[in-house]
Design a protein around this motif. Structure first.
Motif, short mmCIF file in Angstrom:
data_model
loop_
_atom_site.label_atom_id
_atom_site.label_comp_id
_atom_site.label_asym_id
_atom_site.label_seq_id
_atom_site.Cartn_x
_atom_site.Cartn_y
_atom_site.Cartn_z
N PHE A 1 63.27 -35.74 0.16
CA PHE A 1 62.16 -35.02 -0.44
C PHE A 1 61.65 -33.91 0.48
N ARG A 2 61.39 -34.26 1.74
CA ARG A 2 60.81 -33.29 2.66
C ARG A 2 61.74 -32.10 2.94
N PRO A 3 63.01 -32.32 3.32
CA PRO A 3 63.87 -31.15 3.56
C PRO A 3 64.12 -30.32 2.31
N ILE A 4 64.20 -30.97 1.15
CA ILE A 4 64.39 -30.19 -0.08
C ILE A 4 63.19 -29.29 -0.33
N ALA B 1 61.52 -42.05 5.90
CA ALA B 1 60.67 -41.29 4.99
C ALA B 1 59.22 -41.70 5.17
N PRO B 2 58.28 -40.76 5.28
CA PRO B 2 56.87 -41.12 5.41
C PRO B 2 56.41 -41.95 4.22
N LEU B 3 55.41 -42.78 4.45
CA LEU B 3 54.92 -43.68 3.41
C LEU B 3 54.39 -42.91 2.21
N TRP B 4 53.68 -41.79 2.46
CA TRP B 4 53.10 -41.05 1.34
C TRP B 4 54.19 -40.39 0.49
N VAL B 5 55.30 -40.02 1.15
CA VAL B 5 56.41 -39.44 0.39
C VAL B 5 57.07 -40.51 -0.48
N ARG B 6 57.25 -41.70 0.08
CA ARG B 6 57.85 -42.78 -0.68
C ARG B 6 57.01 -43.12 -1.90
N ARG B 7 55.70 -43.15 -1.70
CA ARG B 7 54.82 -43.46 -2.83
C ARG B 7 54.82 -42.35 -3.87
N LEU B 8 54.77 -41.10 -3.39
CA LEU B 8 54.73 -39.97 -4.32
C LEU B 8 56.02 -39.90 -5.14
N TYR B 9 57.17 -39.89 -4.45
CA TYR B 9 58.42 -39.76 -5.19
C TYR B 9 58.72 -41.02 -6.00
#
Length: 670
Positions: free
Chosen positions: A608-611, A125-133
């Motif tokens: 998160f991204r595929p959803i 998972a990208p870092l920005w996605v991990r932080r956002l979610y």
């Protein structure tokens, strides 16, 4: 056939067919970049990992659309293409997602193998996605906050349901924008063709001043050429001297700013002002006006056994007064379908005098027919004229309406003497006749009205439960509202759609139980479906506040229609995919020994991204449908229902899973 409904089903499918490939390709890319296995093995493992949720989500979509195929009646043709095309397209999409799509992904991504090797706790998972979610879900990983979120979402769902029932206008089908309108005029009984023609001239003068009107044609005393209205609403039977029909052709839609429905609202009050001095009923009908019914509102008035038809007529007149007092502005053309015949005179022959003068009954009939209707004498052909001139012998207009002049007509008897008509009998006024209508072998009076600027169901319920409660009809009179009007078809269609929705939900629930072997886990996944109403109801309410217009003093609302209900049914199978994938990844993380809270946070970040991509593609597939006036309700329901459900699914489903998790699992997070 390949028609507009079929094409809309294809457009809707465009956003769904890429969902399975997105899910598979994203997981293949993640495992190849992690570098824990060879690219080939990583591809096989990635496909196997998401295989159950991919197949289950496809079957859920098929189950949600299949019941629509069995809906009969008016909405059957609208449902059939979607019930066939969407399951077929998503089935082929799943086959593609499990066969050559992973192969192509392997060939294109194998050079990126091991990019994330050595990166701690990345899981792709990208870092920005991990932080956002992580920032979104972290507050709700505490049980108290999770309970608070669930309570808030339940309140939002209940509020949205109430909003849908009481504030969102409901209608069978929305109004379409056509290039024609129809104006119907009905003067009081006994009005002559000349009286009707004078009102028609005034209406034509108003229409001639409207920039959107291209041309018009009037029919006085006879019906216009038969069409949808003529067949269904019996307008082909409008042939009295007190009735007129004006067919209006409008400028093409591309050359005017207002829809034909808004133009009808704008014309209504000025035309009613012209009709009022004549005591005429005026109605502006759109072509086609909607479902095949006698009128937008049709009430059936019945009486107790033994009541005369005149008493039924009196009860119908009382109902007309109640409708007028309920909402005189929005109930237009309140009328009954029972009209008394025009006043007539019958010539009573004195048989003895006729025999004495040698006059037969046929002679008198022929004489009166020639005087009133005219007798064709022959054709006059003039030089230079293509058509011959008909020569007709008939009394003048004044004389044929005078009993004195008619009585002075003379008839030549068999004995050669001319006898005045007055010596052979006398004219006697005949009582007006009233047709007696029956339905299911019961006497009935149909009271009809057009609902203008408000939803028909809302107006009927207001009349039924407010007006008639305060001012009940005479004793022995009963009214059936769900008969031949639009309300009956609306109830029937939404009932069938509701049953289809219930069958789809039951089918999805059974599939989830088979897959998970857990009723509680299946219920958690099913929670994504009711979340759609949080997006649908408030948006339709806001659309009416922001985009709903007022034309000519009448509201032009945006209705929640049967096509919007189809969108809600379709969402049942679409949104369940996200919940299935999310729960599957949470359970896999827990099975690997991760603490529950970390497993939830990691699974949400990875998915998160595929959803989001699957949601966006579905929205983009539905967006073009918003441009169609009939199917726009389906598109708006899909777009905003999916937005709300996707957002809340990412928060609510993990929260419910956290609360239902076993204590020994939760203790690992401590």
């Amino acid at each position: 056939t390949l028609n507009r409904v079929t094409l809309f089903a294809l457009i809707l499918s465009l956003g769904l067919v890429v969902d399975d490939p997105i899910t598979n390709v994203d997981n293949v890319q993640r495992h190849i970049r992690l570098g824990r296995l060879s690219p080939r093995d990583a591809t096989l493992y990635a496909v196997k990992e998401v295989l159950p949720p991919v197949i289950m989500s496809t079957v859920a979509i098929i189950v949600s659309f299949t019941p629509m195929f069995f809906i009969s009646g008016m909405m059957g043709p609208y449902m059939g293409p979607m019930a066939i095309n969407v399951p077929l397209t998503v089935s082929f999409s799943t086959v593609c997602a499990l066969t050559f799509v992973p192969f192509l992904a392997l060939k294109l991504l194998q050079k990126r193998a091991g990019e994330l090797k050595g990166v701690e706790e990345s899981e792709g998972a990208p870092l920005w996605v991990r932080r956002l979610y992580g920032g979104m879900i972290r507050p709700f990983l505490r049980r108290s906050n999770a309970w608070l979120l669930i309570v808030v979402v339940l309140l939002l769902t209940c509020a949205s349901a109430l909003l849908m029932f009481f504030k969102v206008p409901l209608k069978m089908l929305p109004f379409d924008s056509r290039d024609e309108l129809q104006v119907l005029l009905k003067l009081p009984p006994g009005a002559t063709d000349e009286d009707t023609q004078r009102l028609v001239f005034e209406v034509e003068g108003f229409l001639a001043r409207q920039n959107e009107v291209l041309n018009y044609q009037s029919y006085v005393g006879l019906a216009s050429p038969i069409d949808f209205n003529g067949l269904v609403r019996h307008y082909r039977m409008r042939n009295g001297s007190n009735q007129a029909d004006i067919r209006i052709n409008l400028l093409p839609k591309a050359e005017r700013r207002m829809s034909s429905h808004d133009l009808a609202l704008r014309f209504r009050d000025p035309l009613n002002e012209l009709a009022e001095p004549y005591g005429a009923l005026l109605n502006i009908v759109e072509v086609p006006p909607g479902p095949p019914v006698l009128a937008t509102m049709t009430a059936e008035v019945y009486g107790e056994p033994g009541m005369s038809y005149e008493e039924l007529q009196a009860g119908a007149r009382e109902l007309q007064k109640r409708l007028h007092s309920s909402d005189a502005r929005h109930f237009a053309e309140i009328d009954t379908m029972n009209d008394y015949s025009p006043q007539r005179l019958i010539f009573q022959l004195d048989a003895d005098k006729a025999a004495l003068n040698g006059v037969a009954l046929g002679d008198i009939t022929q004489c009166l027919g020639a005087a009133l209707s005219g007798a064709h004498l022959g054709d006059l052909r003039l030089e230079g004229e293509r058509q011959p001139l008909n020569l007709v012998l008939r009394l003048s207009y004044e004389d044929r309406h005078s009993l004195e002049k008619l009585s002075e007509l003379t008839i030549k008897g068999r004995n050669g003497s001319a006898v005045p008509l007055a010596e052979l009998g006398r004219f006697v006024p005949a009582s007006a006749e009233l047709p007696i209508m029956h339905k299911n072998l019961e006497r009935v009076v149909f009271v009809t009205a057009e609902c203008v600027g408000r939803a028909p169901g809302e107006m009927i319920l207001q009349t039924q439960f407010q007006t008639l409660k305060k001012e009940p009809l005479p004793e022995g009179i009963s009214v059936k509202w769900a008969g031949e009007g639009e309300w009956e078809i609306t109830l029937r269609v939404f009932r069938d759609l509701g049953l289809a929705f219930a069958v789809a939900l039951a089918g999805i629930f059974l599939l989830l139980i088979v897959q998970t072997s857990s009723i509680s886990l299946s219920l958690v996944m099913m929670c994504a479906i009711p979340l759609t109403i949080i997006g649908i109801a408030p948006v339709f309410w806001l659309l009416n506040l922001l985009a709903g217009s007022e034309v000519g003093g009448y509201s032009s609302p945006i209705f929640f229609t049967a096509t919007g209900m189809i969108g809600m049914i379709a969402l049942g199978g679409i949104v369940i995919r996200n919940a299935i994938v999310l729960i599957e990844f949470i359970e896999e993380n827990v099975a690997r020994g991760e603490p529950l809270r970390k497993a939830i946070s990691e699974a949400g970040a990875v998915r998160f991204r595929p959803i989001m991509l699957t949601a966006i593609t579905t929205l983009m597939g539905a967006w073009p449908i918003t441009l169609d006036p009939i199917f726009s309700g389906l598109a708006w329901a899909l777009i905003f229902g999916l937005l709300a459900s996707t957002f809340f699914t990412m928060l609510v489903i993990p929260s419910i899973y956290l609360l239902l998790a076993k204590e020994n699992v939760d203790s690992k997070a401590g």
